[in-house]
Design a protein around this motif. Structure first.
Motif, mmCIF file in Angstrom:
data_model
loop_
_atom_site.group_PDB
_atom_site.id
_atom_site.type_symbol
_atom_site.label_atom_id
_atom_site.label_comp_id
_atom_site.label_asym_id
_atom_site.label_seq_id
_atom_site.Cartn_x
_atom_site.Cartn_y
_atom_site.Cartn_z
ATOM 1 N N ARG A 326 51.939 46.012 29.105
ATOM 2 C CA ARG A 326 52.665 45.078 29.953
ATOM 3 C C ARG A 326 52.632 45.595 31.389
ATOM 4 N NH1 ARG A 326 51.669 42.540 26.277
ATOM 5 N NH2 ARG A 326 53.003 41.417 24.823
ATOM 6 N N GLY A 327 53.087 44.762 32.308
ATOM 7 C CA GLY A 327 53.032 45.164 33.718
ATOM 8 C C GLY A 327 51.600 45.231 34.241
ATOM 9 N N ILE A 328 50.777 44.310 33.721
ATOM 10 C CA ILE A 328 49.357 44.295 34.090
ATOM 11 C C ILE A 328 49.130 43.393 35.305
ATOM 12 C CG2 ILE A 328 47.046 43.585 33.323
ATOM 13 C CD1 ILE A 328 48.013 44.066 30.423
ATOM 14 N N VAL A 329 48.321 43.862 36.232
ATOM 15 C CA VAL A 329 47.738 42.983 37.252
ATOM 16 C C VAL A 329 46.236 43.005 37.004
ATOM 17 C CG1 VAL A 329 47.178 42.736 39.697
ATOM 18 C CG2 VAL A 329 49.542 43.152 39.005
ATOM 19 N N ALA A 330 45.604 41.832 36.935
ATOM 20 C CA ALA A 330 44.169 41.771 36.649
ATOM 21 C C ALA A 330 43.494 40.774 37.570
ATOM 22 C CB ALA A 330 43.937 41.383 35.192
ATOM 23 N N GLY A 331 42.241 41.062 37.894
ATOM 24 C CA GLY A 331 41.450 40.106 38.664
ATOM 25 C C GLY A 331 40.573 40.785 39.706
ATOM 26 N N PRO A 332 39.887 40.005 40.523
ATOM 27 C CA PRO A 332 39.781 38.567 40.358
ATOM 28 C C PRO A 332 38.849 38.195 39.208
ATOM 29 C CG PRO A 332 38.631 39.290 42.354
ATOM 30 C CD PRO A 332 39.200 40.496 41.729
ATOM 31 N N ILE A 333 39.290 37.197 38.429
ATOM 32 C CA ILE A 333 38.459 36.647 37.368
ATOM 33 C C ILE A 333 37.913 35.332 37.881
ATOM 34 C CG2 ILE A 333 38.533 35.603 35.056
ATOM 35 C CD1 ILE A 333 40.563 37.905 34.411
ATOM 36 N N CYS A 334 36.598 35.185 37.796
ATOM 37 C CA CYS A 334 35.959 33.979 38.334
ATOM 38 C C CYS A 334 35.970 32.892 37.275
ATOM 39 C CB CYS A 334 34.535 34.311 38.768
ATOM 40 S SG CYS A 334 33.631 32.862 39.302
ATOM 41 N N ASP A 335 36.713 31.846 37.524
ATOM 42 C CA ASP A 335 36.780 30.728 36.581
ATOM 43 C C ASP A 335 37.194 29.472 37.357
ATOM 44 O OD1 ASP A 335 37.344 28.849 34.646
ATOM 45 O OD2 ASP A 335 38.153 30.317 33.231
ATOM 46 N N PRO A 336 36.201 28.795 37.962
ATOM 47 C CA PRO A 336 36.500 27.631 38.804
ATOM 48 C C PRO A 336 37.284 26.563 38.052
ATOM 49 C CG PRO A 336 34.155 28.210 38.933
ATOM 50 C CD PRO A 336 34.763 29.091 37.878
ATOM 51 N N GLU A 337 36.984 26.407 36.759
ATOM 52 C CA GLU A 337 37.677 25.402 35.954
ATOM 53 C C GLU A 337 39.177 25.714 35.882
ATOM 54 O OE1 GLU A 337 35.148 24.452 32.439
ATOM 55 O OE2 GLU A 337 37.070 24.709 31.406
ATOM 56 N N ALA A 338 39.494 26.979 35.618
ATOM 57 C CA ALA A 338 40.900 27.383 35.527
ATOM 58 C C ALA A 338 41.587 27.249 36.891
ATOM 59 C CB ALA A 338 41.002 28.820 35.012
ATOM 60 N N VAL A 339 40.863 27.574 37.956
ATOM 61 C CA VAL A 339 41.437 27.426 39.299
ATOM 62 C C VAL A 339 41.783 25.962 39.555
ATOM 63 C CG1 VAL A 339 40.952 27.570 41.794
ATOM 64 C CG2 VAL A 339 40.282 29.457 40.283
#
Ligand SMILES: [Zn+2]
Length: 492
Positions: A326-339
């Motif tokens: 827990r307490g995770i920061v993740a990215g950047p994940i490239c996913d134009p659809e999700a954006v």
């Protein structure tokens, strides 16, 4: 005195499905190229500085750089090469080129060699100086078609400008009448792992760089470069090369061979043994906790933007959440659809996302997206200016960005693959990455100068991505064999 200076850079991952259209290079010509390059921390910047100090007439036909990705179409290469070749044809006294050394286009395995050969044909006799990346896969054709050559001595690359200045100094010697030096290349059969090329830590690469620097202090030597090469390139010449520039052929050859022998003797140091992801995550958990000290940094190096990764694989985040982190920061994940979905929902609203794993990876088994529910806590432009030591001052555009805050994790999602150059990546989306317990970045090396000092530990995490350090995952067909460590081989 008329000097041509140009920058044309692409590190091509021939296995990558990430396309490389012309606009990725952001090509600039003439005054625009000059303005972009002047003062920049690149070899091109050093070339401009040199030419302006000389009071030379400076021609800047091209400044074009694309992030690592798959091979460009042939017409992209042709469109970018044309103005440089044309400028050379119009005549000049010297040509200074800021190239990568591992560019592949459709039908052209050795773009730099091709470019240099064409320039030489149009401008026979004009001295050509080349600055290259440490990850260049250096070919005999490159070496035969230039007069002075040097590559970066650091990875992460923090000496791009210094390398350009070195090439410019060598060119100055040529123009002052010192004669043309010899360039010798040795190419032992070693396919080295990028993760074993860090020059900041003890190891084979640091040892070889030390030796190259010592060789450069010797009489008659102009430059000595250790090219680790770029392994995710299925071309005959991929792998380690040692290049020396010296007064005469035998001095250059002896220096390159001395480096080649040292590389061969130390070849085991170029092999990266990756741990299973579960083991790395357990290590990360063990390193976390306690006040201060910053987050544990998890590097998802199997999907590294700056080696042609899709930046959309989701294995590490999925496994971390599954492991109860827990307490995770993740990215950047490239996913134009999700954006798009998050922008449509708007800030403050809940969404159900199918995140990542949307780009098919040739040769890899299918892998489903990660289902997440949470709130959109940011929806806006993903733009920032780099403050870190690499590409300082460069304006980065990740496309539209959005942040999903879900139980245990805050995830930055962007429209374009992007290397986390510094904290600005997250800060522009309202995230403070330093306050996280675990920070998952898709990076191998470039994030380190900024993020490493802010983190309590760095754990390299293996994942099935197009930049995996497990070379057995890739189907090499053109690579010259046998080569260490893919084949049993006892002598070079
Ligand atoms: Zn590089």
């Amino acid at each position: 005195m008329r000097i041509i200076a140009a920058r044309f850079n692409h590190e091509t991952n021939t296995f990558s499905p990430v396309p490389t259209p012309l606009e990725n290079f952001g090509p600039l010509h003439g005054a625009a190229a000059l303005e972009f390059g002047r003062g920049s921390a690149t070899a091109f910047g050093a070339f401009i500085d040199y030419a302006e100090r000389m009071g030379a007439e400076l021609v800047t036909p091209l400044c074009a750089t694309a992030n690592p990705s798959g091979p460009a179409a042939r017409d992209v290469f042709e469109a970018l090469a044309a103005p440089v070749i044309e400028a050379a044809r119009e005549g000049c006294d010297a040509i200074l080129l800021d190239l990568h050394g591992a560019m592949v286009a459709e039908g052209i395995d050795d773009c730099e060699g091709e470019l240099l050969a064409r320039i030489r044909e149009k401008a026979p006799g004009v001295p050509i100086g080349v600055a290259l990346d440490l990850h260049g896969n250096i070919t005999e054709r490159m070496v035969q078609n230039c007069d002075v050559l040097a590559g970066f001595k650091t990875y992460p690359h923090i000496d791009m400008r210094e390398t350009g200045a070195h090439v410019a100094r060598m060119m100055a010697r040529v123009l002052e009448g010192a004669g043309r030096p010899w360039v010798a290349r040795v190419h032992p059969p070693i396919l080295a792992q990028t993760l074993r090329m860090n020059t900041e830590v003890p190891g084979i690469m640091a040892d070889l760089i030390d030796l190259a620097r010592e060789i450069e202090t010797r009489e008659g030597i102009w430059a000595a470069t250790v090219f680790g090469g770029f392994p995710l390139s299925d071309i005959p010449d991929a792998g380690v090369s040692l290049v020396a520039v010296a007064d005469d052929a035998s001095t250059a050859q002896a220096a390159a061979e001395e480096l080649g022998e040292a590389a061969w003797q130390g070849r085991a140091g170029f092999v990266y043994e990756e741990a299973p992801l579960e083991v790395s995550l357990a290590e990360a958990r063990a390193a976390s906790g306690g006040g201060g000290g910053g987050p544990v940094l998890l590097l998802d190096h199997g999907d590294n933007c700056m080696s042609g990764g899709t930046c959309d694989t989701i294995d590490v985040l999925r496994a971390a959440l599954r492991a109860g982190m827990r307490g995770i920061v993740a990215g950047p994940i490239c996913d134009p659809e999700a954006v798009a979905q998050m922008h449509a929902a708007g800030e403050g609203n809940a969404v159900e996302l199918r995140l990542g794993n949307k780009v098919a990876l040739p040769g890899f088994p299918e892998n489903p997206p990660l289902d997440l529910t949470g709130d959109v806590t940011f929806a806006g432009p993903g733009r920032y200016v780099v403050r870190g030591p690499i590409y300082t001052g460069q304006c980065c555009d990740m496309g539209r960005a959005a942040v999903l805050t879900t139980e245990g994790a805050t995830v930055l999602v962007t429209e374009r693959p992007h290397e986390p150059w510094d904290l600005g990546v997250f800060e522009c989306a309202g995230i403070d990455p330093v306050s996280a317990d675990f920070l998952i970045l898709k990076s191998r090396m470039y994030c380190r100068p900024v993020f490493e000092p802010l983190c309590r530990a760095v754990i390299e995490c293996a994942s099935a991505g197009i930049t995996s350090s497990n070379l057995d995952l890739f189907d090499f067909r053109k690579l010259a064999r046998p080569i260490y460590p893919l084949d049993p081989i006892s002598s070079k």
